[in-house]
Structure formats: C-alpha cells, structure tokens
Design an enzyme around this catalytic site. Structure first.
Site, PDB file in Angstrom:
ATOM      1  N   HIS A  64       0.564  -1.979 -12.645  1.00 52.80           N
ATOM      2  CA  HIS A  64       0.892  -2.857 -11.535  1.00 52.80           C
ATOM      3  C   HIS A  64      -0.273  -2.736 -10.445  1.00 52.80           C
ATOM      4  O   HIS A  64      -0.626  -3.885  -9.817  1.00 52.80           O
ATOM      5  CB  HIS A  64       2.346  -2.937 -10.727  1.00 52.80           C
ATOM      6  CG  HIS A  64       3.238  -2.690 -11.834  1.00 52.80           C
ATOM      7  ND1 HIS A  64       3.784  -3.529 -12.703  1.00 52.80           N
ATOM      8  CD2 HIS A  64       4.248  -1.681 -12.219  1.00 52.80           C
ATOM      9  CE1 HIS A  64       4.590  -3.311 -13.606  1.00 52.80           C
ATOM     10  NE2 HIS A  64       5.060  -2.136 -13.210  1.00 52.80           N
ATOM     11  N   HIS A  94      -1.593   2.305  -2.380  1.00 49.07           N
ATOM     12  CA  HIS A  94      -1.873   1.427  -3.617  1.00 49.07           C
ATOM     13  C   HIS A  94      -2.321  -0.064  -2.743  1.00 49.07           C
ATOM     14  O   HIS A  94      -2.090  -0.353  -1.707  1.00 49.07           O
ATOM     15  CB  HIS A  94      -0.765   1.122  -4.401  1.00 49.07           C
ATOM     16  CG  HIS A  94       0.150   0.504  -3.732  1.00 49.07           C
ATOM     17  ND1 HIS A  94       1.385   1.279  -3.187  1.00 49.07           N
ATOM     18  CD2 HIS A  94       0.719  -0.820  -3.451  1.00 49.07           C
ATOM     19  CE1 HIS A  94       2.145   0.373  -2.465  1.00 49.07           C
ATOM     20  NE2 HIS A  94       1.766  -1.027  -3.002  1.00 49.07           N
ATOM     21  N   HIS A  96      -2.975  -4.592  -3.095  1.00 48.06           N
ATOM     22  CA  HIS A  96      -2.512  -5.838  -4.077  1.00 48.06           C
ATOM     23  C   HIS A  96      -3.795  -6.710  -3.785  1.00 48.06           C
ATOM     24  O   HIS A  96      -4.253  -6.683  -2.482  1.00 48.06           O
ATOM     25  CB  HIS A  96      -1.116  -6.489  -3.350  1.00 48.06           C
ATOM     26  CG  HIS A  96      -0.208  -5.458  -3.524  1.00 48.06           C
ATOM     27  ND1 HIS A  96       0.930  -5.659  -4.140  1.00 48.06           N
ATOM     28  CD2 HIS A  96       0.282  -4.471  -2.553  1.00 48.06           C
ATOM     29  CE1 HIS A  96       1.798  -4.718  -4.185  1.00 48.06           C
ATOM     30  NE2 HIS A  96       1.731  -3.970  -2.994  1.00 48.06           N
ATOM     31  N   GLU A 106      -0.185  -9.770   0.554  1.00 51.97           N
ATOM     32  CA  GLU A 106       1.420  -9.929   0.405  1.00 51.97           C
ATOM     33  C   GLU A 106       1.812 -10.681   1.522  1.00 51.97           C
ATOM     34  O   GLU A 106       2.309 -11.922   1.735  1.00 51.97           O
ATOM     35  CB  GLU A 106       1.890  -8.790   0.105  1.00 51.97           C
ATOM     36  CG  GLU A 106       1.507  -8.044  -1.518  1.00 51.97           C
ATOM     37  CD  GLU A 106       2.730  -7.350  -2.278  1.00 51.97           C
ATOM     38  OE1 GLU A 106       3.123  -6.276  -1.615  1.00 51.97           O
ATOM     39  OE2 GLU A 106       2.934  -7.949  -3.272  1.00 51.97           O
ATOM     40  N   HIS A 119      -1.123  -0.547   1.090  1.00 55.08           N
ATOM     41  CA  HIS A 119      -0.085  -0.168   1.395  1.00 55.08           C
ATOM     42  C   HIS A 119       0.168   1.294   1.357  1.00 55.08           C
ATOM     43  O   HIS A 119      -0.033   1.840   0.432  1.00 55.08           O
ATOM     44  CB  HIS A 119       1.283  -0.921   0.453  1.00 55.08           C
ATOM     45  CG  HIS A 119       1.289  -2.218   0.662  1.00 55.08           C
ATOM     46  ND1 HIS A 119       1.823  -3.035  -0.208  1.00 55.08           N
ATOM     47  CD2 HIS A 119       1.001  -3.007   1.758  1.00 55.08           C
ATOM     48  CE1 HIS A 119       1.973  -4.245   0.372  1.00 55.08           C
ATOM     49  NE2 HIS A 119       1.597  -4.336   1.429  1.00 55.08           N
ATOM     50  N   THR A 199       8.140  -4.570  -2.239  1.00 57.00           N
ATOM     51  CA  THR A 199       7.628  -5.952  -2.686  1.00 57.00           C
ATOM     52  C   THR A 199       7.486  -5.923  -4.096  1.00 57.00           C
ATOM     53  O   THR A 199       6.881  -7.015  -4.737  1.00 57.00           O
ATOM     54  CB  THR A 199       6.319  -6.179  -2.017  1.00 57.00           C
ATOM     55  OG1 THR A 199       5.390  -5.368  -2.732  1.00 57.00           O
ATOM     56  CG2 THR A 199       6.276  -6.203  -0.510  1.00 57.00           C
TER      57      THR A 199
END
Ligand SMILES: NS(=O)(=O)c1ccc(NC(=O)CN2C(=O)C=CC2=O)cc1
Ligand SMILES: [Zn+2]
Length: 261
Positions: A64, A94, A96, A106, A119, A199
C-alpha cells in the site's frame, strides 16, 4: 486471505465500507482543513519531537505504501505536547502520493491538495501495552502529517529514495538503520489538530491528528522515484505501479479543527 483492499476502481476507498463499515463513521480521516474555520486555541502548546537516530530498523513495501519502521521498545523517539496528554512512541512513517503534482496528499487545505503527504505514526505506550491495542483506542495513536510540495530537491529525501529500488515489490524489506526523521520536518511546527482515524483499513477511529501548516519541498524527480514501486508482488503477473495511494477527504461531521498559535 480473501479479497484485499486497495486503491483501484473495484477495491478502492469507495468500496472499503463493505468490509470496514466504520468507513462511514463519525470521525473518519482525512478531512479538508479549512483554516478560517479552525479554532485558534491558546491552551494548545507547541509539539515537541524527540527522535533518536538509533531507533530506525527497516524500510519495506507493504503493498500500500513504503514504510520505515522503528524500534518502539522504549521512549527514545517520541512526540509530546500540543494536544497530547502523554508522550507517544514513534512506530513507523510512510507516504501517500499521486500520479501528478496537484494531488496525492490525503488531507487538503481549503480544497487544495499537495503532491504527497508524510505520516509519522506514534502510539500511546503510557496507557496501552502494544501498538495493536492502542490502534483500537480513541486516544491510542497520534499521527503527524506533513505535506510535500514540488520544487527543488529535498537535501535528505535521497536517503529514502536511494533505498526504494530494494523494496520495489510488495512484501520486500531491507535494513534501514540510523535514519533520523527529524531531517524531514519543516522549520515551523505550527499545526492543525482534530480527532480522526486511520486513513486505510481497518480505518480505526483511534488517531489524534496533528497536521503541520508548513510543507516541505521535494523535486518531481524525487517523488517520481516513489512511482517505481509496485502495489503487486514480484511473482504477480500484471505490473501495478504504486501511485494514487491516497484516500479522499471524508465528512467532518460534528468535529472541530483546532489551530496552534
Ligand atoms: N495512513 S495512516 O492513517 O497514518 C495509517 C497508519 C497506520 C496504519 N496501520 C498500521 O499501522 C497497521 N500496523 C499495525 O497494526 C502494526 C504495525 C502496522 O503497520 C494504517 C493507516
Ligand atoms: Zn498514512
């Protein structure tokens, strides 16, 4: 086992509620932060980040995102202050990101998205015995969110992007010792804070969110390195470039977003 969640058309954020009904809960993340509607709260002091370089362990591709995990057996690396009643231990960080510069974060700010969002995930080891237990408690986690915007090269991000070729495929992991995430922080730690959730599934409503107002700057070349990662494993047939691994903003419902001074 079973059909796993992802970011595609069939298994993406709009489908998560089927297996994770809390997806339609009252404190879901991310949200669109509207600065003019955030309440400046004089009782909100500064946050303090004490990160010890010796606690980083490994970097891995979990299918992910790309995740750097930390040794969380003591309070060497913690976040405290601000809205937090206790120190929260750093567990992992990590990212996104999107496929183009204007989206990928996000959280959004007055409807504007950033190219990426970092994050840093911390857990309340004063009240809970394990991360897993904290991850299901309403005050169990504190996640520090940092926006990444496109510009010049970030002078330290290469330490992460240089390692990405080793974790191209889902399930791969490699040593990543001596990294101090302090080098990824912006100069100013002013923040917005609100009560929210993970999330990604399991979407537990266990996160005290602390989103920094100031972003960090990375180059398109550096962010492009993240897109060399794959959602899929080495043996999987189809090539699945890892990008657009972000959940869109969720309803604010009855929540208040507070602002540090
Ligand atoms: N994107 S976010 O809200 O920061 C977000 C943060 C965390 C998780 N999940 C986890 O941490 C799962 N996990 C465990 O339960 C134990 C190790 C581990 O990685 C999901 C989402
Ligand atoms: Zn995240």
């Amino acid at each position: 086992t079973g059909h796993h969640w992802g970011y595609g058309k069939e298994d993406g954020p709009s489908a998560w509620h089927r297996q994770y009904p809390v997806a339609k809960g009252n404190r879901q993340s991310p949200i669109d932060i509207i600065p003019d509607e955030a309440r400046r709260d004089s009782s909100l002091g500064p946050i303090f980040l004490k990160y010890d370089r010796c606690t980083s362990l490994n970097i891995s591709n979990n299918g992910h995102s790309v995740v750097v995990e930390f040794n969380d057996s003591d309070d060497r690396s913690v976040i405290q202050g601000g809205p937090l009643d206790n120190p929260y231990r750093l567990k992992q960080f990590h990212f996104h990101w999107g496929e183009k510069g204007c989206e990928g974060s996000e959280h959004t700010v007055a409807g504007i998205g950033y190219a990426s969002e970092l994050h840093l995930v911390h857990w309340n080891a004063v009240k809970y015995k394990t991360f897993e237990e904290a991850a299901t408690a309403p005050d169990g986690l504190a996640v520090l969110g940092i926006f990444l915007e496109l510009g010049d090269d970030h002078r330290w991000l290469h330490m992460i992007t240089d390692a990405l070729y080793m974790v191209k495929f889902k399930g791969s992991s490699t040593d990543f010792k001596g990294f101090n995430p302090k080098c990824l922080l912006p100069s100013n730690l002013h923040y917005w804070t609100y009560l929210g959730s993970l999330t990604t599934p399991p979407l537990h409503e266990s996160v005290i969110w602390i989103v920094l107002k100031e972003s960090i700057v990375v180059s398109d070349k550096q962010l492009g390195m993240f897109r060399l990662l794959q959602f899929s494993g080495e043996e999987d047939g189809q090539r699945m470039r890892m990008e657009n691994n972000f959940r869109p903003p969720q309803p604010l419902k009855e929540r208040l977003v507070r602002s540090s001074n």
